[in-house]
Write a protein that holds these residues in place. Structure first.
Motif, PDB file in Angstrom:
ATOM      1  N   ALA A  89      -1.544   6.054   1.335  1.00  0.00           N
ATOM      2  CA  ALA A  89      -0.900   5.144   2.291  1.00  0.00           C
ATOM      3  C   ALA A  89       0.302   4.422   1.679  1.00  0.00           C
ATOM      4  CB  ALA A  89      -1.908   4.121   2.804  1.00  0.00           C
ATOM      5  N   ALA A  90       0.379   4.398   0.372  1.00  0.00           N
ATOM      6  CA  ALA A  90       1.469   3.682  -0.295  1.00  0.00           C
ATOM      7  C   ALA A  90       2.825   4.340  -0.060  1.00  0.00           C
ATOM      8  CB  ALA A  90       1.186   3.576  -1.784  1.00  0.00           C
ATOM      9  N   GLU A  91       2.848   5.628   0.186  1.00  0.00           N
ATOM     10  CA  GLU A  91       4.113   6.353   0.388  1.00  0.00           C
ATOM     11  C   GLU A  91       4.930   5.746   1.521  1.00  0.00           C
ATOM     12  OE1 GLU A  91       7.154   8.971  -0.281  1.00  0.00           O
ATOM     13  OE2 GLU A  91       5.365   8.789  -1.500  1.00  0.00           O
ATOM     14  N   SER A  92       4.304   5.458   2.644  1.00  0.00           N
ATOM     15  CA  SER A  92       5.049   4.894   3.782  1.00  0.00           C
ATOM     16  C   SER A  92       5.542   3.488   3.474  1.00  0.00           C
ATOM     17  CB  SER A  92       4.205   4.905   5.056  1.00  0.00           C
ATOM     18  OG  SER A  92       3.075   4.065   4.912  1.00  0.00           O
ATOM     19  N   VAL A  93       4.786   2.743   2.695  1.00  0.00           N
ATOM     20  CA  VAL A  93       5.198   1.397   2.300  1.00  0.00           C
ATOM     21  C   VAL A  93       6.447   1.482   1.426  1.00  0.00           C
ATOM     22  CG1 VAL A  93       4.534  -0.664   0.975  1.00  0.00           C
ATOM     23  CG2 VAL A  93       2.885   0.419   2.514  1.00  0.00           C
ATOM     24  N   VAL A  94       6.431   2.369   0.453  1.00  0.00           N
ATOM     25  CA  VAL A  94       7.583   2.535  -0.444  1.00  0.00           C
ATOM     26  C   VAL A  94       8.804   3.018   0.335  1.00  0.00           C
ATOM     27  CG1 VAL A  94       8.494   3.874  -2.388  1.00  0.00           C
ATOM     28  CG2 VAL A  94       6.199   2.884  -2.521  1.00  0.00           C
ATOM     29  N   GLU A  95       8.634   3.978   1.213  1.00  0.00           N
ATOM     30  CA  GLU A  95       9.772   4.487   1.994  1.00  0.00           C
ATOM     31  C   GLU A  95      10.412   3.381   2.833  1.00  0.00           C
ATOM     32  OE1 GLU A  95      11.438   7.363   1.716  1.00  0.00           O
ATOM     33  OE2 GLU A  95      10.065   7.716   0.048  1.00  0.00           O
ATOM     34  N   ARG A 135      10.436   0.182   2.080  1.00  0.00           N
ATOM     35  CA  ARG A 135      11.164  -0.702   1.155  1.00  0.00           C
ATOM     36  C   ARG A 135      12.476  -0.053   0.711  1.00  0.00           C
ATOM     37  NH1 ARG A 135       7.220  -2.468   2.868  1.00  0.00           N
ATOM     38  NH2 ARG A 135       8.805  -2.719   4.455  1.00  0.00           N
ATOM     39  N   LEU A 136      12.472   1.249   0.465  1.00  0.00           N
ATOM     40  CA  LEU A 136      13.697   1.934   0.061  1.00  0.00           C
ATOM     41  C   LEU A 136      14.752   1.873   1.165  1.00  0.00           C
ATOM     42  CD1 LEU A 136      12.226   5.045  -1.789  1.00  0.00           C
ATOM     43  CD2 LEU A 136      13.364   3.062  -2.815  1.00  0.00           C
ATOM     44  N   GLY A 137      14.336   1.987   2.408  1.00  0.00           N
ATOM     45  CA  GLY A 137      15.271   1.853   3.525  1.00  0.00           C
ATOM     46  C   GLY A 137      15.885   0.470   3.574  1.00  0.00           C
ATOM     47  N   GLU A 138      15.068  -0.541   3.332  1.00  0.00           N
ATOM     48  CA  GLU A 138      15.579  -1.920   3.302  1.00  0.00           C
ATOM     49  C   GLU A 138      16.561  -2.102   2.144  1.00  0.00           C
ATOM     50  OE1 GLU A 138      11.371  -3.756   5.000  1.00  0.00           O
ATOM     51  OE2 GLU A 138      11.896  -4.040   2.880  1.00  0.00           O
ATOM     52  N   GLU A 139      16.252  -1.508   1.003  1.00  0.00           N
ATOM     53  CA  GLU A 139      17.130  -1.631  -0.162  1.00  0.00           C
ATOM     54  C   GLU A 139      18.472  -0.944   0.086  1.00  0.00           C
ATOM     55  OE1 GLU A 139      14.639  -0.243  -3.380  1.00  0.00           O
ATOM     56  OE2 GLU A 139      13.346  -1.995  -3.185  1.00  0.00           O
ATOM     57  N   ARG A 140      18.445   0.186   0.740  1.00  0.00           N
ATOM     58  CA  ARG A 140      19.704   0.887   1.046  1.00  0.00           C
ATOM     59  C   ARG A 140      20.592   0.031   1.945  1.00  0.00           C
ATOM     60  NH1 ARG A 140      21.943   5.845   0.623  1.00  0.00           N
ATOM     61  NH2 ARG A 140      23.563   6.332   2.119  1.00  0.00           N
ATOM     62  N   ARG A 141      19.996  -0.542   2.979  1.00  0.00           N
ATOM     63  CA  ARG A 141      20.765  -1.400   3.889  1.00  0.00           C
ATOM     64  C   ARG A 141      21.350  -2.604   3.136  1.00  0.00           C
ATOM     65  NH1 ARG A 141      22.396  -3.092   8.591  1.00  0.00           N
ATOM     66  NH2 ARG A 141      21.969  -5.178   9.372  1.00  0.00           N
ATOM     67  N   VAL A 182      17.376  -9.455   2.928  1.00  0.00           N
ATOM     68  CA  VAL A 182      16.841  -9.537   1.568  1.00  0.00           C
ATOM     69  C   VAL A 182      15.566 -10.380   1.536  1.00  0.00           C
ATOM     70  CG1 VAL A 182      17.293 -10.508  -0.733  1.00  0.00           C
ATOM     71  CG2 VAL A 182      19.006  -9.062   0.369  1.00  0.00           C
ATOM     72  N   LEU A 183      15.560 -11.491   2.248  1.00  0.00           N
ATOM     73  CA  LEU A 183      14.369 -12.342   2.241  1.00  0.00           C
ATOM     74  C   LEU A 183      13.201 -11.667   2.962  1.00  0.00           C
ATOM     75  CD1 LEU A 183      15.915 -15.908   2.664  1.00  0.00           C
ATOM     76  CD2 LEU A 183      15.387 -14.632   0.568  1.00  0.00           C
ATOM     77  N   GLU A 209       9.624 -10.603   1.230  1.00  0.00           N
ATOM     78  CA  GLU A 209       8.353 -10.939   1.871  1.00  0.00           C
ATOM     79  C   GLU A 209       7.486  -9.691   2.052  1.00  0.00           C
ATOM     80  OE1 GLU A 209       6.843 -12.399   6.212  1.00  0.00           O
ATOM     81  OE2 GLU A 209       8.563 -13.475   5.361  1.00  0.00           O
ATOM     82  N   HIS A 210       8.100  -8.579   2.468  1.00  0.00           N
ATOM     83  CA  HIS A 210       7.344  -7.328   2.613  1.00  0.00           C
ATOM     84  C   HIS A 210       6.752  -6.886   1.270  1.00  0.00           C
ATOM     85  CE1 HIS A 210       9.989  -6.339   6.319  1.00  0.00           C
ATOM     86  NE2 HIS A 210       8.895  -6.972   6.684  1.00  0.00           N
ATOM     87  N   GLU A 211       7.549  -6.978   0.222  1.00  0.00           N
ATOM     88  CA  GLU A 211       7.041  -6.600  -1.100  1.00  0.00           C
ATOM     89  C   GLU A 211       5.859  -7.481  -1.495  1.00  0.00           C
ATOM     90  OE1 GLU A 211      11.010  -4.848  -3.290  1.00  0.00           O
ATOM     91  OE2 GLU A 211      10.505  -6.961  -3.598  1.00  0.00           O
ATOM     92  N   GLU A 212       6.030  -8.785  -1.307  1.00  0.00           N
ATOM     93  CA  GLU A 212       4.989  -9.720  -1.718  1.00  0.00           C
ATOM     94  C   GLU A 212       3.717  -9.557  -0.881  1.00  0.00           C
ATOM     95  OE1 GLU A 212       6.843 -13.595  -1.740  1.00  0.00           O
ATOM     96  OE2 GLU A 212       8.197 -13.019  -3.380  1.00  0.00           O
ATOM     97  N   ARG A 213       3.862  -9.187   0.361  1.00  0.00           N
ATOM     98  CA  ARG A 213       2.718  -9.059   1.263  1.00  0.00           C
ATOM     99  C   ARG A 213       2.068  -7.668   1.187  1.00  0.00           C
ATOM    100  NH1 ARG A 213       5.083 -10.043   6.161  1.00  0.00           N
ATOM    101  NH2 ARG A 213       5.161  -7.827   6.583  1.00  0.00           N
ATOM    102  N   GLU A 214       2.863  -6.617   0.948  1.00  0.00           N
ATOM    103  CA  GLU A 214       2.336  -5.251   1.008  1.00  0.00           C
ATOM    104  C   GLU A 214       2.207  -4.591  -0.366  1.00  0.00           C
ATOM    105  OE1 GLU A 214       4.742  -3.075   3.821  1.00  0.00           O
ATOM    106  OE2 GLU A 214       4.713  -4.753   5.218  1.00  0.00           O
TER     107      GLU A 214
END
Length: 185
Positions: free
Chosen positions: A67-73, A75-81, A110-111, A115-120
């Protein structure tokens, strides 16, 4: 102050607080010179922080559970933006029309990302990795940040892309930083 026994989660949460503080300083900067310096500090911190996450943290999380794969993907989309917005803002400069509007968007993105990183992500790491592994990951993140590019480079969101493109970009970015420091910009 950095704690030697700080684990990767504590390190990244501390950096998230520093990022929030830099956004606040941008809002309250008294003059253009201070605003420009704070903005450059923000760009640098975001660039090295995201690079280290992409090289170290995200691959570690991917290994935890399917399940972690979708979480990482996500976050990567957010980082690209965020990298795309940072690049646009850096080209514009803090004095340009429209800068503040895009800066608000960047701050919100960014915030929310933090928050997503800290929560997920962080609870997954805490649940699946022993304390000594989390401390070792913090040391690895610090090493990755020490050689990371100091500017945003959209398109290099994977560990492989960062390892391939990161070193040449870091050399160029750090040379620009040195020139900027000498010229007082």
């Amino acid at each position: 102050m950095v704690e030697n026994n700080e684990d990767v989660i504590e390190l990244l949460q501390r950096q998230h607080r520093e990022i929030r503080e830099l956004f606040t300083q941008l809002d309250t900067a008294e003059d253009d010179d201070q605003r420009r310096k704070v903005f450059h500090s923000l760009v640098r911190l975001l660039a090295v922080h995201e690079t280290a996450e992409e090289e170290v943290v995200h691959p570690e999380i991917r290994d935890l559970e399917p399940a972690a794969e979708s979480v990482v993907e996500a976050r990567l989309g957010e980082e690209r933006r965020a990298k795309e917005l940072l690049t646009t803002l850096e080209k514009m400069g803090p004095d340009a029309d429209g800068f503040d509007t895009l800066l608000v968007q960047l701050r919100d993105d960014v915030l929310a990302h933090a928050e997503h990183e800290e929560r997920e992500e962080f609870p997954m790491l805490r649940a699946h990795r022993p304390p000594e592994r989390l401390r070792a990951l913090a040391a690895t993140v610090r090493l990755a940040e020490a050689v990371a590019p100091t500017r945003a480079h959209p398109g290099a969101e994977s560990a492989k892309a960062n390892l391939l493109l990161g070193p040449p970009a870091a050399i160029i970015d750090r040379a620009r930083d040195a020139i900027r420091a000498v010229l007082g910009r």
